[in-house]
Design a protein around this motif. Structure first.
Motif, PDB file in Angstrom:
ATOM      1  N   THR A 170      12.992   4.292   9.240  1.00 59.03           N
ATOM      2  CA  THR A 170      12.928   5.636   8.681  1.00 59.03           C
ATOM      3  C   THR A 170      11.603   5.902   7.997  1.00 59.03           C
ATOM      4  O   THR A 170      11.067   7.005   8.081  1.00 59.03           O
ATOM      5  CB  THR A 170      14.063   5.841   7.657  1.00 59.03           C
ATOM      6  OG1 THR A 170      15.307   5.564   8.297  1.00 59.03           O
ATOM      7  CG2 THR A 170      14.077   7.249   7.126  1.00 59.03           C
ATOM      8  N   SER A 171      11.067   4.885   7.310  1.00 55.14           N
ATOM      9  CA  SER A 171       9.849   5.097   6.534  1.00 55.14           C
ATOM     10  C   SER A 171       9.147   3.771   6.285  1.00 55.14           C
ATOM     11  O   SER A 171       9.782   2.718   6.287  1.00 55.14           O
ATOM     12  CB  SER A 171      10.208   5.747   5.190  1.00 55.14           C
ATOM     13  OG  SER A 171       9.070   5.944   4.401  1.00 55.14           O
TER      14      SER A 171
ATOM     15  N   ALA B  98      -1.255  -4.749  -1.711  1.00 55.01           N
ATOM     16  CA  ALA B  98      -0.424  -5.892  -1.329  1.00 55.01           C
ATOM     17  C   ALA B  98       1.022  -5.488  -1.089  1.00 55.01           C
ATOM     18  O   ALA B  98       1.831  -6.302  -0.654  1.00 55.01           O
ATOM     19  CB  ALA B  98      -0.488  -6.961  -2.419  1.00 55.01           C
ATOM     20  N   ARG B  99       1.379  -4.253  -1.368  1.00 47.70           N
ATOM     21  CA  ARG B  99       2.772  -3.814  -1.235  1.00 47.70           C
ATOM     22  C   ARG B  99       3.036  -3.260   0.154  1.00 47.70           C
ATOM     23  O   ARG B  99       2.342  -2.374   0.637  1.00 47.70           O
ATOM     24  CB  ARG B  99       3.074  -2.739  -2.280  1.00 47.70           C
ATOM     25  CG  ARG B  99       4.502  -2.309  -2.261  1.00 47.70           C
ATOM     26  CD  ARG B  99       4.802  -1.358  -3.374  1.00 47.70           C
ATOM     27  NE  ARG B  99       6.209  -0.998  -3.311  1.00 47.70           N
ATOM     28  CZ  ARG B  99       6.786  -0.205  -4.158  1.00 47.70           C
ATOM     29  NH1 ARG B  99       6.103   0.312  -5.139  1.00 47.70           N
ATOM     30  NH2 ARG B  99       8.057   0.083  -4.030  1.00 47.70           N
ATOM     31  N   ARG B 100       4.057  -3.805   0.794  1.00 48.02           N
ATOM     32  CA  ARG B 100       4.479  -3.342   2.120  1.00 48.02           C
ATOM     33  C   ARG B 100       5.995  -3.295   2.119  1.00 48.02           C
ATOM     34  O   ARG B 100       6.649  -4.334   2.058  1.00 48.02           O
ATOM     35  CB  ARG B 100       3.984  -4.272   3.217  1.00 48.02           C
ATOM     36  CG  ARG B 100       2.482  -4.225   3.385  1.00 48.02           C
ATOM     37  CD  ARG B 100       1.996  -5.192   4.451  1.00 48.02           C
ATOM     38  NE  ARG B 100       0.572  -5.078   4.597  1.00 48.02           N
ATOM     39  CZ  ARG B 100      -0.031  -4.320   5.501  1.00 48.02           C
ATOM     40  NH1 ARG B 100       0.665  -3.613   6.351  1.00 48.02           N
ATOM     41  NH2 ARG B 100      -1.353  -4.267   5.555  1.00 48.02           N
ATOM     42  N   VAL B 101       6.550  -2.091   2.166  1.00 43.11           N
ATOM     43  CA  VAL B 101       7.999  -1.931   2.205  1.00 43.11           C
ATOM     44  C   VAL B 101       8.360  -0.938   3.304  1.00 43.11           C
ATOM     45  O   VAL B 101       7.543  -0.128   3.728  1.00 43.11           O
ATOM     46  CB  VAL B 101       8.581  -1.458   0.846  1.00 43.11           C
ATOM     47  CG1 VAL B 101       8.412  -2.523  -0.223  1.00 43.11           C
ATOM     48  CG2 VAL B 101       7.958  -0.159   0.402  1.00 43.11           C
ATOM     49  N   ALA B 102       9.596  -1.035   3.757  1.00 38.49           N
ATOM     50  CA  ALA B 102      10.085  -0.134   4.806  1.00 38.49           C
ATOM     51  C   ALA B 102      11.546   0.182   4.549  1.00 38.49           C
ATOM     52  O   ALA B 102      12.236  -0.553   3.828  1.00 38.49           O
ATOM     53  CB  ALA B 102       9.927  -0.786   6.180  1.00 38.49           C
ATOM     54  N   ILE B 103      11.993   1.266   5.135  1.00 39.71           N
ATOM     55  CA  ILE B 103      13.415   1.589   5.130  1.00 39.71           C
ATOM     56  C   ILE B 103      13.906   1.414   6.553  1.00 39.71           C
ATOM     57  O   ILE B 103      13.498   2.136   7.457  1.00 39.71           O
ATOM     58  CB  ILE B 103      13.693   3.007   4.614  1.00 39.71           C
ATOM     59  CG1 ILE B 103      13.210   3.126   3.166  1.00 39.71           C
ATOM     60  CG2 ILE B 103      15.172   3.343   4.738  1.00 39.71           C
ATOM     61  CD1 ILE B 103      13.357   4.500   2.573  1.00 39.71           C
ATOM     62  N   ILE B 104      14.733   0.390   6.744  1.00 42.48           N
ATOM     63  CA  ILE B 104      15.315   0.085   8.047  1.00 42.48           C
ATOM     64  C   ILE B 104      16.823   0.171   7.900  1.00 42.48           C
ATOM     65  O   ILE B 104      17.406  -0.490   7.030  1.00 42.48           O
ATOM     66  CB  ILE B 104      14.906  -1.320   8.535  1.00 42.48           C
ATOM     67  CG1 ILE B 104      13.379  -1.409   8.659  1.00 42.48           C
ATOM     68  CG2 ILE B 104      15.571  -1.646   9.872  1.00 42.48           C
ATOM     69  CD1 ILE B 104      12.859  -2.793   8.986  1.00 42.48           C
ATOM     70  N   ASN B 105      17.460   0.983   8.738  1.00 42.89           N
ATOM     71  CA  ASN B 105      18.911   1.197   8.672  1.00 42.89           C
ATOM     72  C   ASN B 105      19.348   1.525   7.246  1.00 42.89           C
ATOM     73  O   ASN B 105      20.316   0.971   6.720  1.00 42.89           O
ATOM     74  CB  ASN B 105      19.665  -0.025   9.196  1.00 42.89           C
ATOM     75  CG  ASN B 105      19.507  -0.188  10.685  1.00 42.89           C
ATOM     76  OD1 ASN B 105      18.784   0.557  11.329  1.00 42.89           O
ATOM     77  ND2 ASN B 105      20.169  -1.167  11.252  1.00 42.89           N
ATOM     78  N   ASP B 106      18.616   2.420   6.597  1.00 41.24           N
ATOM     79  CA  ASP B 106      18.920   2.909   5.245  1.00 41.24           C
ATOM     80  C   ASP B 106      18.807   1.841   4.164  1.00 41.24           C
ATOM     81  O   ASP B 106      19.320   2.024   3.061  1.00 41.24           O
ATOM     82  CB  ASP B 106      20.301   3.566   5.198  1.00 41.24           C
ATOM     83  CG  ASP B 106      20.389   4.791   6.092  1.00 41.24           C
ATOM     84  OD1 ASP B 106      19.375   5.498   6.215  1.00 41.24           O
ATOM     85  OD2 ASP B 106      21.463   5.034   6.670  1.00 41.24           O
ATOM     86  N   ALA B 107      18.155   0.712   4.436  1.00 37.91           N
ATOM     87  CA  ALA B 107      17.966  -0.344   3.438  1.00 37.91           C
ATOM     88  C   ALA B 107      16.474  -0.496   3.148  1.00 37.91           C
ATOM     89  O   ALA B 107      15.657  -0.551   4.071  1.00 37.91           O
ATOM     90  CB  ALA B 107      18.535  -1.665   3.933  1.00 37.91           C
TER      91      ALA B 107
ATOM     92  N   ILE C  48       5.138  -5.320   8.313  1.00 43.78           N
ATOM     93  CA  ILE C  48       5.287  -3.880   8.084  1.00 43.78           C
ATOM     94  C   ILE C  48       3.901  -3.274   8.162  1.00 43.78           C
ATOM     95  O   ILE C  48       2.987  -3.686   7.457  1.00 43.78           O
ATOM     96  CB  ILE C  48       5.936  -3.576   6.722  1.00 43.78           C
ATOM     97  CG1 ILE C  48       7.345  -4.180   6.662  1.00 43.78           C
ATOM     98  CG2 ILE C  48       5.971  -2.070   6.467  1.00 43.78           C
ATOM     99  CD1 ILE C  48       8.007  -4.085   5.298  1.00 43.78           C
ATOM    100  N   GLU C  49       3.738  -2.314   9.039  1.00 40.88           N
ATOM    101  CA  GLU C  49       2.477  -1.598   9.233  1.00 40.88           C
ATOM    102  C   GLU C  49       2.702  -0.132   8.855  1.00 40.88           C
ATOM    103  O   GLU C  49       3.836   0.287   8.635  1.00 40.88           O
ATOM    104  CB  GLU C  49       2.031  -1.717  10.692  1.00 40.88           C
ATOM    105  CG  GLU C  49       1.842  -3.150  11.172  1.00 40.88           C
ATOM    106  CD  GLU C  49       0.798  -3.910  10.375  1.00 40.88           C
ATOM    107  OE1 GLU C  49      -0.194  -3.288   9.951  1.00 40.88           O
ATOM    108  OE2 GLU C  49       0.976  -5.115  10.158  1.00 40.88           O
ATOM    109  N   PRO C  50       1.631   0.676   8.812  1.00 43.03           N
ATOM    110  CA  PRO C  50       1.810   2.076   8.406  1.00 43.03           C
ATOM    111  C   PRO C  50       2.819   2.881   9.236  1.00 43.03           C
ATOM    112  O   PRO C  50       3.508   3.730   8.707  1.00 43.03           O
ATOM    113  CB  PRO C  50       0.406   2.664   8.544  1.00 43.03           C
ATOM    114  CG  PRO C  50      -0.491   1.503   8.290  1.00 43.03           C
ATOM    115  CD  PRO C  50       0.221   0.325   8.925  1.00 43.03           C
ATOM    116  N   ARG C  51       2.976   2.606  10.526  1.00 44.89           N
ATOM    117  CA  ARG C  51       3.905   3.395  11.344  1.00 44.89           C
ATOM    118  C   ARG C  51       4.861   2.524  12.154  1.00 44.89           C
ATOM    119  O   ARG C  51       5.503   3.006  13.087  1.00 44.89           O
ATOM    120  CB  ARG C  51       3.126   4.312  12.290  1.00 44.89           C
ATOM    121  CG  ARG C  51       2.236   5.285  11.514  1.00 44.89           C
ATOM    122  CD  ARG C  51       1.778   6.465  12.289  1.00 44.89           C
ATOM    123  NE  ARG C  51       2.792   7.191  12.988  1.00 44.89           N
ATOM    124  CZ  ARG C  51       3.599   8.116  12.456  1.00 44.89           C
ATOM    125  NH1 ARG C  51       3.519   8.392  11.194  1.00 44.89           N
ATOM    126  NH2 ARG C  51       4.485   8.745  13.195  1.00 44.89           N
TER     127      ARG C  51
END
Length: 113
Positions: free
Chosen positions: A55-56, A62-71, A87-90
């Protein structure tokens, strides 16, 4: 002088429609994401029973986070049995049941890599 006034009135009448035609909706996804299909060599290959949706992503310093399956997840975290590898920008790479999947923003599910 009436001729100049008519010209100004005409320009003021036509100008908003010309400007509106060139403006893009900032909330609309890029054209590449609308109706795009994966390349033939990157056909969706999500293992049966698995569905992952990116999703995002947030990449900064140094921070890399993502939203995968609403988590909300970071590199090394697990989400529904999959390990987050990068985790990359897109995009994000996950390992699920021995396969590496690439999740892209706007895509339905991961593709085998």
């Amino acid at each position: 002088m009436p001729r100049a006034a008519m010209l100004v009135a005409l320009v003021l009448t036509v100008m908003p429609s010309l400007v509106a035609a060139t403006l893009n909706d900032p909330m609309r996804p890029p054209a590449a994401l609308l109706g795009s299909r994966p390349a033939p060599d990157a056909a969706p290959a999500t293992p049966p029973g698995a569905s992952f949706h990116l999703t995002s992503t947030l990449v900064g310093g140094a921070r890399r986070v993502a939203i995968i399956n609403d988590a909300l997840v970071g590199v090394g975290d697990e989400v529904e049995g999959a390990r987050v590898l990068t985790i990359e920008p897109r995009a994000a790479r996950i390992r699920y049941r021995g396969r590496v999947l690439v999740l892209r923003l706007g895509a339905a599910s991961g593709s085998k890599r």
